[in-house]
Design an enzyme around this catalytic site. Structure first.
Site, PDB file in Angstrom:
ATOM      1  N   ASP A 100       0.847  -1.189   0.000  1.00  0.00           N
ATOM      2  CA  ASP A 100       0.000   0.000   0.000  1.00  0.00           C
ATOM      3  C   ASP A 100       0.884   1.240   0.000  1.00  0.00           C
ATOM      4  O   ASP A 100       1.795   1.361   0.827  1.00  0.00           O
ATOM      5  CB  ASP A 100      -0.914   0.003   1.226  1.00  0.00           C
ATOM      6  CG  ASP A 100      -2.034   1.021   1.117  1.00  0.00           C
ATOM      7  OD1 ASP A 100      -2.468   1.306  -0.014  1.00  0.00           O
ATOM      8  OD2 ASP A 100      -2.473   1.531   2.153  1.00  0.00           O
ATOM      9  N   HIS A 116      -3.695  13.893   1.223  1.00  0.00           N
ATOM     10  CA  HIS A 116      -3.917  12.939   2.319  1.00  0.00           C
ATOM     11  C   HIS A 116      -2.710  12.877   3.249  1.00  0.00           C
ATOM     12  O   HIS A 116      -2.855  12.915   4.481  1.00  0.00           O
ATOM     13  CB  HIS A 116      -4.199  11.552   1.749  1.00  0.00           C
ATOM     14  CG  HIS A 116      -4.312  10.481   2.788  1.00  0.00           C
ATOM     15  ND1 HIS A 116      -5.369  10.411   3.674  1.00  0.00           N
ATOM     16  CD2 HIS A 116      -3.486   9.444   3.105  1.00  0.00           C
ATOM     17  CE1 HIS A 116      -5.204   9.371   4.480  1.00  0.00           C
ATOM     18  NE2 HIS A 116      -4.058   8.766   4.153  1.00  0.00           N
ATOM     19  N   GLU A 171     -10.313   3.849   3.922  1.00  0.00           N
ATOM     20  CA  GLU A 171      -9.401   4.540   3.013  1.00  0.00           C
ATOM     21  C   GLU A 171      -9.820   4.169   1.594  1.00  0.00           C
ATOM     22  O   GLU A 171      -9.702   3.016   1.184  1.00  0.00           O
ATOM     23  CB  GLU A 171      -7.943   4.150   3.274  1.00  0.00           C
ATOM     24  CG  GLU A 171      -7.428   4.668   4.605  1.00  0.00           C
ATOM     25  CD  GLU A 171      -5.910   4.635   4.717  1.00  0.00           C
ATOM     26  OE1 GLU A 171      -5.275   3.879   3.949  1.00  0.00           O
ATOM     27  OE2 GLU A 171      -5.372   5.366   5.561  1.00  0.00           O
ATOM     28  N   GLU A 225      -9.275   3.837  -2.065  1.00  0.00           N
ATOM     29  CA  GLU A 225      -8.049   3.715  -2.841  1.00  0.00           C
ATOM     30  C   GLU A 225      -8.309   3.033  -4.177  1.00  0.00           C
ATOM     31  O   GLU A 225      -9.374   2.455  -4.410  1.00  0.00           O
ATOM     32  CB  GLU A 225      -6.996   2.908  -2.066  1.00  0.00           C
ATOM     33  CG  GLU A 225      -6.748   3.422  -0.653  1.00  0.00           C
ATOM     34  CD  GLU A 225      -5.550   2.755   0.015  1.00  0.00           C
ATOM     35  OE1 GLU A 225      -4.714   2.161  -0.705  1.00  0.00           O
ATOM     36  OE2 GLU A 225      -5.455   2.830   1.252  1.00  0.00           O
ATOM     37  N   ASP A 283      -8.877   0.187   2.295  1.00  0.00           N
ATOM     38  CA  ASP A 283      -7.883  -0.293   3.253  1.00  0.00           C
ATOM     39  C   ASP A 283      -8.307   0.162   4.646  1.00  0.00           C
ATOM     40  O   ASP A 283      -7.890   1.208   5.128  1.00  0.00           O
ATOM     41  CB  ASP A 283      -6.497   0.255   2.887  1.00  0.00           C
ATOM     42  CG  ASP A 283      -5.385  -0.479   3.618  1.00  0.00           C
ATOM     43  OD1 ASP A 283      -5.493  -1.702   3.793  1.00  0.00           O
ATOM     44  OD2 ASP A 283      -4.400   0.179   4.002  1.00  0.00           O
ATOM     45  N   ARG A 327      -7.452   3.806  13.510  1.00  0.00           N
ATOM     46  CA  ARG A 327      -6.571   4.959  13.709  1.00  0.00           C
ATOM     47  C   ARG A 327      -5.991   5.028  15.111  1.00  0.00           C
ATOM     48  O   ARG A 327      -4.875   5.533  15.294  1.00  0.00           O
ATOM     49  CB  ARG A 327      -7.339   6.245  13.408  1.00  0.00           C
ATOM     50  CG  ARG A 327      -7.869   6.357  11.988  1.00  0.00           C
ATOM     51  CD  ARG A 327      -6.777   6.334  10.957  1.00  0.00           C
ATOM     52  NE  ARG A 327      -7.303   6.566   9.613  1.00  0.00           N
ATOM     53  CZ  ARG A 327      -6.587   6.479   8.511  1.00  0.00           C
ATOM     54  NH1 ARG A 327      -5.313   6.126   8.577  1.00  0.00           N
ATOM     55  NH2 ARG A 327      -7.147   6.710   7.333  1.00  0.00           N
ATOM     56  N   GLN A 334      -3.229   2.508  15.172  1.00  0.00           N
ATOM     57  CA  GLN A 334      -2.172   3.012  14.296  1.00  0.00           C
ATOM     58  C   GLN A 334      -1.352   4.106  14.986  1.00  0.00           C
ATOM     59  O   GLN A 334      -0.117   4.119  14.899  1.00  0.00           O
ATOM     60  CB  GLN A 334      -2.793   3.560  13.006  1.00  0.00           C
ATOM     61  CG  GLN A 334      -1.793   4.110  12.000  1.00  0.00           C
ATOM     62  CD  GLN A 334      -2.483   4.718  10.776  1.00  0.00           C
ATOM     63  OE1 GLN A 334      -3.707   4.721  10.667  1.00  0.00           O
ATOM     64  NE2 GLN A 334      -1.697   5.221   9.850  1.00  0.00           N
ATOM     65  N   LYS A 386      -3.774  -1.859  10.429  1.00  0.00           N
ATOM     66  CA  LYS A 386      -4.210  -2.058   9.048  1.00  0.00           C
ATOM     67  C   LYS A 386      -4.179  -3.518   8.605  1.00  0.00           C
ATOM     68  O   LYS A 386      -4.444  -3.808   7.442  1.00  0.00           O
ATOM     69  CB  LYS A 386      -3.331  -1.228   8.102  1.00  0.00           C
ATOM     70  CG  LYS A 386      -3.565   0.275   8.202  1.00  0.00           C
ATOM     71  CD  LYS A 386      -2.625   1.013   7.289  1.00  0.00           C
ATOM     72  CE  LYS A 386      -2.913   2.497   7.275  1.00  0.00           C
ATOM     73  NZ  LYS A 386      -4.142   2.827   6.519  1.00  0.00           N
ATOM     74  N   THR A 400      -8.518  -5.743   4.272  1.00  0.00           N
ATOM     75  CA  THR A 400      -8.463  -4.836   3.127  1.00  0.00           C
ATOM     76  C   THR A 400      -9.463  -5.366   2.114  1.00  0.00           C
ATOM     77  O   THR A 400      -9.360  -6.523   1.693  1.00  0.00           O
ATOM     78  CB  THR A 400      -7.056  -4.800   2.507  1.00  0.00           C
ATOM     79  OG1 THR A 400      -6.114  -4.330   3.475  1.00  0.00           O
ATOM     80  CG2 THR A 400      -7.025  -3.890   1.288  1.00  0.00           C
ATOM     81  N   GLU A 424      -9.916  12.447   7.874  1.00  0.00           N
ATOM     82  CA  GLU A 424      -9.790  13.743   7.212  1.00  0.00           C
ATOM     83  C   GLU A 424     -11.130  14.468   7.147  1.00  0.00           C
ATOM     84  O   GLU A 424     -11.210  15.676   7.394  1.00  0.00           O
ATOM     85  CB  GLU A 424      -9.243  13.559   5.808  1.00  0.00           C
ATOM     86  CG  GLU A 424      -7.845  12.989   5.715  1.00  0.00           C
ATOM     87  CD  GLU A 424      -7.483  12.679   4.282  1.00  0.00           C
ATOM     88  OE1 GLU A 424      -6.942  13.575   3.607  1.00  0.00           O
ATOM     89  OE2 GLU A 424      -7.759  11.555   3.830  1.00  0.00           O
TER      90      GLU A 424
END
Length: 411
Positions: free
Chosen positions: A121, A128, A194, A196, A228, A232, A235, A248, A252, A354
């Site tokens: 990834d 971002h 996420e 992607e 993904d 948080r 993380q 993570k 996925t 975000e």
């Protein structure tokens, strides 16, 4: 073998009508009761049993196209991909809708379309990366020093890549509560998405021999969508100094359809201007592989974001060149993803961290409910489409869908 997900419906958020016409040729693996899973090519709201059609037409690709994954066909390489495309270009526009080899989408399940050999990834959106830098490292430069010089990425877990429609269990792990000196083990309270774009490798490479930008289309068969999922809070506690791990590794999701790279010729655009001159192996002046893909994100059926892929700082060709420059080899089924797609506007951000600025600015959904991060039972859908050969023939990338399941009991 992955569980079969229900067939996709006909209406996708923000995707124009006709996006799965003969120009798209999205490949997947369909599952019907009592039958072995088989490769299928989507045509509008139906799926063509492409292996049986190839055998009926005497195509020498029939055996590879009759397998329960795309692996064998992808491994045949660009000449076979081009041969199939020429055949489908002639067949699909005139195919009788009543053809016995066309099956309505609602009558099939959709499986993970290829065996994921490896998963990488990247972190290719400047917006971002800057947003997360500001949130995770306040008071410091938002971008790491290397970010504008090379495509930053991490190795994920191939074994937890699942097909669209598979439920996602809320992960459990270590977090350190604000103001606490010690961590605790909890179910993640800051579960995120996420949005992607993924790229699927068809042809491998020799260990020790880098893949140049000019060979990108010789190795990459097609494009899929990726979510993904990210915890948080896990993380934030674990990621220094080696980056993402348990935050993570739990799931996925990828779309059930892989759109061939050859379908995206009209979507190619130059990449944004680079802040610094890049190293020779990343110089894409003669090999521009920016792609004008328009993503959409819905949460609980409500549209919340429209991330623009055309603004990604690093292209997929540069990512592949960087992935292999130190000597790493490729294998059929390798998957590498773009990282979260985000644009400069708030409505263009591809993650909840975000969109809500770390939870400080909750999203208000049209039904009056609010979200900072995902709640149990929430369903997220990511869709995308691209310009096609003309306005009446856009190209679809399907959807990647997932619903949050409650965490298992704490250890």
């Amino acid at each position: 073998m992955s569980p079969a997900a229900p067939g996709a419906g006909t209406v996708l958020d923000g995707v124009p009508a006709g996006a799965f016409g003969p120009q798209t040729q999205a490949h997947g693996v369909v599952d019907r009761p009592g039958e072995r899973p088989r490769v299928g090519v989507r045509l509008h709201d139906a799926v063509l049993d492409v292996g049986r059609a190839a055998r009926r037409d005497g195509l020498d690709l029939a055996d590879a196209l009759s397998e329960p994954t795309l692996d064998a066909f992808m491994a045949l390489g660009p000449a076979a991909w081009a041969q199939e495309r020429e055949w489908l270009d002639a067949l699909l526009p005139s195919l009788d809708p009543a053809d016995e080899l066309l099956v309505p989408l609602g009558q099939v399940g959709l499986r993970l379309p290829f065996t994921v050999a490896d998963y990488v990834d990247f972190y290719a959106s400047r917006e971002h990366a800057s947003n997360l830098g500001a949130l995770f490292r306040p008071g410091q430069p938002p971008l790491p020093a290397a970010w504008t010089h090379l495509p930053v990425g991490y190795h994920g877990r191939a074994g937890t890549v699942v097909v669209s429609g598979t439920g996602v269990r809320r992960p459990v792990g270590q977090v350190r509560p604000p103001g606490s000196a010690a961590p605790e083990v909890v179910a993640s309270r800051r579960l995120d998405i996420e949005a992607e774009v993924g790229f699927v490798v068809g042809i491998g490479s020799v260990q020790g021999e880098p893949v140049p930008l000019s060979a990108f289309a010789d190795h990459v068969f097609g494009v899929c969508l990726v979510d993904d999922w990210s915890a948080r809070d896990l993380q934030a506690w674990e990621y220094v100094p080696l980056g993402p791990f348990l935050g993570k590794s739990f799931a996925t999701s990828v779309s059930a359809w892989v759109t061939p790279l050859s379908s995206l010729a009209a979507a190619r655009v130059p990449a944004p201007p680079r802040e610094h001159p890049v190293q020779a192996y990343l110089d894409d002046t003669d090999h521009p592989w920016g792609l004008d893909l328009r993503l959409g994100v819905t949460l609980q059926g409500h549209h919340v974001s429209s991330p623009p892929f055309a603004g990604m700082y690093w292209t997929a060709a540069q990512q592949l060149a960087h992935l292999t420059v130190a000597g790493a080899s490729l294998r059929t089924g390798d998957l590498f993803a773009s990282g979260t797609v985000s644009g400069p506007g708030r409505h263009q951000r591809g993650s909840l961290i975000e969109l809500t600025w770390g939870g400080a600015e909750p999203l208000v959904l049209p039904d009056g409910t609010t979200r900072t991060f995902l709640e149990d039972g929430d369903e997220v859908v990511v869709t995308a489409w691209a310009p096609g050969p003309d306005e009446e023939h856009p190209v679809g990338l399907g959807e990647v869908r997932g619903r949050v399941l409650p965490a298992r009991p704490l250890p």
